[in-house]
Design a protein around this motif. Structure first.
Motif, PDB file in Angstrom:
ATOM      1  N   ARG A  83     -42.108  21.079-122.209  1.00  0.00           N
ATOM      2  CA  ARG A  83     -42.068  21.440-120.789  1.00  0.00           C
ATOM      3  C   ARG A  83     -42.842  22.725-120.498  1.00  0.00           C
ATOM      4  NH1 ARG A  83     -35.752  20.679-119.700  1.00  0.00           N
ATOM      5  NH2 ARG A  83     -35.804  20.800-121.972  1.00  0.00           N
ATOM      6  N   TYR A  84     -42.785  23.688-121.435  1.00  0.00           N
ATOM      7  CA  TYR A  84     -43.390  24.983-121.110  1.00  0.00           C
ATOM      8  C   TYR A  84     -44.914  24.925-121.021  1.00  0.00           C
ATOM      9  CZ  TYR A  84     -44.864  26.202-125.958  1.00  0.00           C
ATOM     10  OH  TYR A  84     -45.475  26.252-127.184  1.00  0.00           O
ATOM     11  N   ILE A  85     -45.490  23.798-121.455  1.00  0.00           N
ATOM     12  CA  ILE A  85     -46.947  23.622-121.412  1.00  0.00           C
ATOM     13  C   ILE A  85     -47.385  22.791-120.196  1.00  0.00           C
ATOM     14  CG2 ILE A  85     -48.877  22.504-122.650  1.00  0.00           C
ATOM     15  CD1 ILE A  85     -48.016  25.120-123.949  1.00  0.00           C
ATOM     16  N   ARG A  86     -46.496  21.957-119.690  1.00  0.00           N
ATOM     17  CA  ARG A  86     -46.867  21.026-118.623  1.00  0.00           C
ATOM     18  C   ARG A  86     -47.352  21.768-117.377  1.00  0.00           C
ATOM     19  NH1 ARG A  86     -41.437  17.270-119.200  1.00  0.00           N
ATOM     20  NH2 ARG A  86     -41.704  16.918-121.459  1.00  0.00           N
ATOM     21  N   GLY A  87     -48.485  21.311-116.853  1.00  0.00           N
ATOM     22  CA  GLY A  87     -49.047  21.909-115.644  1.00  0.00           C
ATOM     23  C   GLY A  87     -49.856  23.171-115.901  1.00  0.00           C
ATOM     24  N   ARG A  88     -49.893  23.628-117.140  1.00  0.00           N
ATOM     25  CA  ARG A  88     -50.586  24.893-117.456  1.00  0.00           C
ATOM     26  C   ARG A  88     -52.032  24.613-117.889  1.00  0.00           C
ATOM     27  NH1 ARG A  88     -46.898  28.339-115.155  1.00  0.00           N
ATOM     28  NH2 ARG A  88     -44.824  27.771-115.879  1.00  0.00           N
ATOM     29  N   THR A  89     -52.841  25.614-117.730  1.00  0.00           N
ATOM     30  CA  THR A  89     -54.269  25.492-118.019  1.00  0.00           C
ATOM     31  C   THR A  89     -54.621  26.262-119.292  1.00  0.00           C
ATOM     32  OG1 THR A  89     -54.771  25.253-115.687  1.00  0.00           O
ATOM     33  CG2 THR A  89     -56.575  25.964-117.094  1.00  0.00           C
ATOM     34  N   GLY A  90     -55.368  25.586-120.152  1.00  0.00           N
ATOM     35  CA  GLY A  90     -55.783  26.203-121.410  1.00  0.00           C
ATOM     36  C   GLY A  90     -57.209  25.814-121.763  1.00  0.00           C
ATOM     37  N   ARG A  91     -57.606  26.235-122.962  1.00  0.00           N
ATOM     38  CA  ARG A  91     -58.981  25.991-123.406  1.00  0.00           C
ATOM     39  C   ARG A  91     -58.962  25.337-124.784  1.00  0.00           C
ATOM     40  NH1 ARG A  91     -62.139  29.197-126.368  1.00  0.00           N
ATOM     41  NH2 ARG A  91     -60.708  30.955-126.076  1.00  0.00           N
ATOM     42  N   ILE A  92     -59.766  24.287-124.924  1.00  0.00           N
ATOM     43  CA  ILE A  92     -59.829  23.565-126.198  1.00  0.00           C
ATOM     44  C   ILE A  92     -60.603  24.394-127.227  1.00  0.00           C
ATOM     45  CG2 ILE A  92     -60.786  21.513-127.312  1.00  0.00           C
ATOM     46  CD1 ILE A  92     -59.848  19.924-124.951  1.00  0.00           C
ATOM     47  N   THR A  93     -59.984  24.593-128.391  1.00  0.00           N
ATOM     48  CA  THR A  93     -60.618  25.415-129.415  1.00  0.00           C
ATOM     49  C   THR A  93     -60.999  24.612-130.657  1.00  0.00           C
ATOM     50  OG1 THR A  93     -58.509  25.988-130.424  1.00  0.00           O
ATOM     51  CG2 THR A  93     -59.305  27.447-128.677  1.00  0.00           C
ATOM     52  N   ARG A  94     -60.481  23.391-130.769  1.00  0.00           N
ATOM     53  CA  ARG A  94     -60.764  22.607-131.963  1.00  0.00           C
ATOM     54  C   ARG A  94     -60.418  21.146-131.678  1.00  0.00           C
ATOM     55  NH1 ARG A  94     -59.120  25.199-137.629  1.00  0.00           N
ATOM     56  NH2 ARG A  94     -59.921  23.643-139.049  1.00  0.00           N
ATOM     57  N   ASP A  95     -61.225  20.235-132.200  1.00  0.00           N
ATOM     58  CA  ASP A  95     -60.920  18.808-132.114  1.00  0.00           C
ATOM     59  C   ASP A  95     -60.443  18.384-133.501  1.00  0.00           C
ATOM     60  OD1 ASP A  95     -60.894  16.038-132.012  1.00  0.00           O
ATOM     61  OD2 ASP A  95     -62.765  15.871-130.881  1.00  0.00           O
ATOM     62  N   HIS A  96     -59.166  18.003-133.625  1.00  0.00           N
ATOM     63  CA  HIS A  96     -58.591  17.656-134.925  1.00  0.00           C
ATOM     64  C   HIS A  96     -58.948  16.239-135.375  1.00  0.00           C
ATOM     65  CE1 HIS A  96     -56.166  21.276-135.087  1.00  0.00           C
ATOM     66  NE2 HIS A  96     -55.513  20.980-134.001  1.00  0.00           N
ATOM     67  N   GLY A  97     -59.534  15.444-134.486  1.00  0.00           N
ATOM     68  CA  GLY A  97     -59.804  14.047-134.828  1.00  0.00           C
ATOM     69  C   GLY A  97     -58.778  13.117-134.190  1.00  0.00           C
ATOM     70  N   VAL A  98     -58.726  11.907-134.722  1.00  0.00           N
ATOM     71  CA  VAL A  98     -57.965  10.833-134.069  1.00  0.00           C
ATOM     72  C   VAL A  98     -56.629  10.608-134.783  1.00  0.00           C
ATOM     73  CG1 VAL A  98     -58.012   8.365-133.484  1.00  0.00           C
ATOM     74  CG2 VAL A  98     -60.107   9.746-133.295  1.00  0.00           C
ATOM     75  N   PHE A  99     -55.560  10.595-133.985  1.00  0.00           N
ATOM     76  CA  PHE A  99     -54.204  10.404-134.512  1.00  0.00           C
ATOM     77  C   PHE A  99     -53.459   9.356-133.692  1.00  0.00           C
ATOM     78  CE2 PHE A  99     -55.300  14.464-136.250  1.00  0.00           C
ATOM     79  CZ  PHE A  99     -54.516  14.651-137.382  1.00  0.00           C
ATOM     80  N   SER A 100     -52.437   8.818-134.309  1.00  0.00           N
ATOM     81  CA  SER A 100     -51.498   7.932-133.617  1.00  0.00           C
ATOM     82  C   SER A 100     -50.785   8.714-132.518  1.00  0.00           C
ATOM     83  CB  SER A 100     -50.491   7.399-134.633  1.00  0.00           C
ATOM     84  OG  SER A 100     -49.434   6.729-133.996  1.00  0.00           O
ATOM     85  N   PHE A 101     -50.590   8.070-131.368  1.00  0.00           N
ATOM     86  CA  PHE A 101     -49.985   8.748-130.208  1.00  0.00           C
ATOM     87  C   PHE A 101     -48.454   8.606-130.270  1.00  0.00           C
ATOM     88  CE2 PHE A 101     -49.260   8.708-125.402  1.00  0.00           C
ATOM     89  CZ  PHE A 101     -49.400  10.093-125.273  1.00  0.00           C
ATOM     90  N   PRO A 102     -47.740   9.717-130.423  1.00  0.00           N
ATOM     91  CA  PRO A 102     -46.298   9.621-130.678  1.00  0.00           C
ATOM     92  C   PRO A 102     -45.513   8.972-129.537  1.00  0.00           C
ATOM     93  CG  PRO A 102     -46.984  11.924-130.439  1.00  0.00           C
ATOM     94  CD  PRO A 102     -48.221  11.095-130.496  1.00  0.00           C
ATOM     95  N   ASP A 103     -45.930   9.202-128.298  1.00  0.00           N
ATOM     96  CA  ASP A 103     -45.190   8.633-127.171  1.00  0.00           C
ATOM     97  C   ASP A 103     -45.161   7.105-127.264  1.00  0.00           C
ATOM     98  OD1 ASP A 103     -46.225  11.244-126.696  1.00  0.00           O
ATOM     99  OD2 ASP A 103     -45.790  11.070-124.565  1.00  0.00           O
ATOM    100  N   THR A 104     -46.245   6.544-127.792  1.00  0.00           N
ATOM    101  CA  THR A 104     -46.329   5.090-127.936  1.00  0.00           C
ATOM    102  C   THR A 104     -45.693   4.627-129.240  1.00  0.00           C
ATOM    103  OG1 THR A 104     -48.418   5.174-126.724  1.00  0.00           O
ATOM    104  CG2 THR A 104     -47.920   3.128-127.878  1.00  0.00           C
ATOM    105  N   SER A 105     -45.977   5.335-130.326  1.00  0.00           N
ATOM    106  CA  SER A 105     -45.519   4.831-131.629  1.00  0.00           C
ATOM    107  C   SER A 105     -44.015   5.007-131.822  1.00  0.00           C
ATOM    108  CB  SER A 105     -46.300   5.479-132.774  1.00  0.00           C
ATOM    109  OG  SER A 105     -45.822   6.751-133.040  1.00  0.00           O
ATOM    110  N   ALA A 106     -43.374   5.870-131.026  1.00  0.00           N
ATOM    111  CA  ALA A 106     -41.908   5.963-131.075  1.00  0.00           C
ATOM    112  C   ALA A 106     -41.270   4.693-130.546  1.00  0.00           C
ATOM    113  CB  ALA A 106     -41.416   7.167-130.265  1.00  0.00           C
ATOM    114  N   VAL A 107     -42.038   3.930-129.766  1.00  0.00           N
ATOM    115  CA  VAL A 107     -41.530   2.674-129.218  1.00  0.00           C
ATOM    116  C   VAL A 107     -42.003   1.501-130.069  1.00  0.00           C
ATOM    117  CG1 VAL A 107     -41.533   1.162-127.206  1.00  0.00           C
ATOM    118  CG2 VAL A 107     -41.518   3.650-126.896  1.00  0.00           C
ATOM    119  N   SER A 108     -43.291   1.528-130.434  1.00  0.00           N
ATOM    120  CA  SER A 108     -43.865   0.390-131.164  1.00  0.00           C
ATOM    121  C   SER A 108     -43.410   0.367-132.625  1.00  0.00           C
ATOM    122  CB  SER A 108     -45.389   0.457-131.118  1.00  0.00           C
ATOM    123  OG  SER A 108     -45.848   1.550-131.898  1.00  0.00           O
ATOM    124  N   GLY A 109     -43.080   1.531-133.165  1.00  0.00           N
ATOM    125  CA  GLY A 109     -42.663   1.597-134.566  1.00  0.00           C
ATOM    126  C   GLY A 109     -43.825   1.612-135.534  1.00  0.00           C
TER     127      GLY A 109
END
Lengths: 117, 104, 202
Positions: A50-76
């Motif tokens: 919550r403390y990050i939602r709506g806030r503005t920041g700057r991208i400092t690094r691209d970590h690459g591609v990962f599984s999206f937790p919001d989806t995989s918590a449902v899909s398993g």
């Protein structure tokens, strides 16, 4: 996977289970971009605090591609692959005038948590 | 989920309590609960995201009053019952029979 | 937390629940208790902050290694054999005269197991998780680390699957020391960011 035996333990512990996905997905953002975290309030799982939602920041690094937790918590299973970025938020952006002097937060955010700002 | 687990920025939690020479596990059962993460994961009962979400679904008072490994235990009971691997009655019956055996 | 370590004490309710769960799963063929024995033994004896200390000492003594470590933490740590569960994707952040790093996990208690072992109670506690991001300087003071406002404090919230290890500053006067002696100076907390590494007392 068959029932875990003692013989399998060293391999599992040392090998781990990365959520990185070897999928070619285009990033929506690049290092240096200014982004705003979306104001989302899903009733299910999310890793956007919550403390990050709506806030503005700057991208400092691209970590690459990962599984999206919001989806995989449902899909398993590893799902919805997308880029994860390290995003820097200044203390004053998060906490206003009550922020510590000269402090910031770096947090890892998925493409689906971000909009351009 | 806007839950109690989402603590970043809260100021009401008091001082940080540290423990000198902390053991890896404070009680034997903590080690068993730790190990069951791996055995249950290997069985396919959950992935790490389902595991975390099962903790987030705890009631806020219970979440705050229980320890890290008690949270993990809560996950196993919740997920295994939801998946039909175990029933709550089976768990209670086993506890009763273990107590009985221990007293004999 | 109340603990009773007396051997004749009756098992706690929680201990009984755990025993019941393990027994039931074993009876159903879904769990081998010997695997849990092996996991407990592994994390009690082989995986802990001494691993991370070796990484730090190597970085202090080998500039090429340090460069690799900061560019690709996972690969450089794997060179020393400390990969695996909850350390699959590692980022190493360096403390300097200008920047101090502090690692936290506000949503749960994510922590780099292969290099630091299992997290201490305080790292998992609500007060640390809550305040680390809003008042990192206050948290650091509670740990005895006082930094001037000239030093930027960077808090790393490990909310995704990246895990963070702090590369602390090498204490002045230890430049001639060997890798093993240096590793002995490196504490767990210094690799989380709640302590600085001190030079040997004499």
């Amino acid at each position: 996977m068959p029932t875990l035996t003692p013989e399998m333990v060293p391999g599992l512990v040392a090998g781990g289970a990365s959520c990185r996905m070897d999928v070619d997905v285009a990033p929506k953002f690049k290092v240096g971009d200014t982004v705003r975290a979306r104001d989302i309030n899903p009733v299910a799982h999310t890793r956007l605090p919550r403390y990050i939602r709506g806030r503005t920041g700057r991208i400092t690094r691209d970590h690459g591609v990962f599984s999206f937790p919001d989806t995989s918590a449902v899909s398993g299973t590893h799902s919805d692959p997308q880029h994860v970025y390290s995003v820097r938020f200044e203390g004053s952006e998060l906490w206003g005038a009550d922020a510590n002097a000269n402090a910031c937060v770096y947090i890892d955010l998925f493409d689906d948590y971000l909009d351009s700002a | 989920m806007n839950g109690i687990h989402d603590m970043g920025g809260m100021q009401c939690m008091g001082p940080i309590v540290r423990e000198e020479n902390e053991p890896r596990f404070h009680e034997e059962w903590e080690g068993r609960v730790f190990g069951m993460f791996f055995t249950n994961f290997a069985e396919g009962h959950f992935n790490v995201d389902m595991f975390r979400h099962a903790i987030e679904r705890m009631g806020p008072a219970e979440y705050l009053e229980t320890s890290y490994y008690e949270h993990w235990l809560h996950v196993y009971e919740t997920v295994l019952v939801e998946r039909g691997i175990l029933t709550s009655a089976e768990i209670e019956e086993k506890i009763a029979s273990l107590r009985e055996a221990g007293e004999s | 937390m109340a603990h009773d370590h007396a051997h004749n004490a009756p098992p706690s309710d929680t201990a009984m629940r755990v025993k019941a769960l393990e027994t039931l799963l074993a009876e159903k063929g879904l769990l081998d208790s010997a695997a849990i024995d092996a996991l407990v033994e592994t994390y009690e004896t082989r995986i802990g902050p001494r691993n991370g200390a070796k990484v730090v000492a190597r970085a202090w003594t080998d500039p090429d290694y340090k460069k690799r470590l900061l560019e690709d933490g996972s690969a450089a740590i794997a060179e020393l054999g400390f990969s695996g569960v909850q350390g699959e994707d590692m980022i190493v952040v360096e403390n300097t005269d200008e920047v101090h790093n502090l690692v936290t996990c506000t949503l749960c208690s994510c922590y780099p197991w292969p290099t630091l072992g299992l997290p201490p109670i305080w790292y998992k506690s609500a007060p640390f998780r809550a305040r680390s991001v809003i008042d990192p300087r206050g948290v650091l003071e509670e740990f005895g680390v006082e930094l001037s406002d000239d030093v930027e404090v960077r808090v790393w919230d490990s909310n995704a699957e990246l895990r963070y290890l702090v590369l602390p500053q090498q204490p002045t006067g230890t430049e001639g020391m060997g890798e093993d002696a240096l590793a002995a100076l490196v504490t767990r907390d210094s690799m989380i960011g709640t302590a600085l590494v001190e030079a040997p007392a004499d």
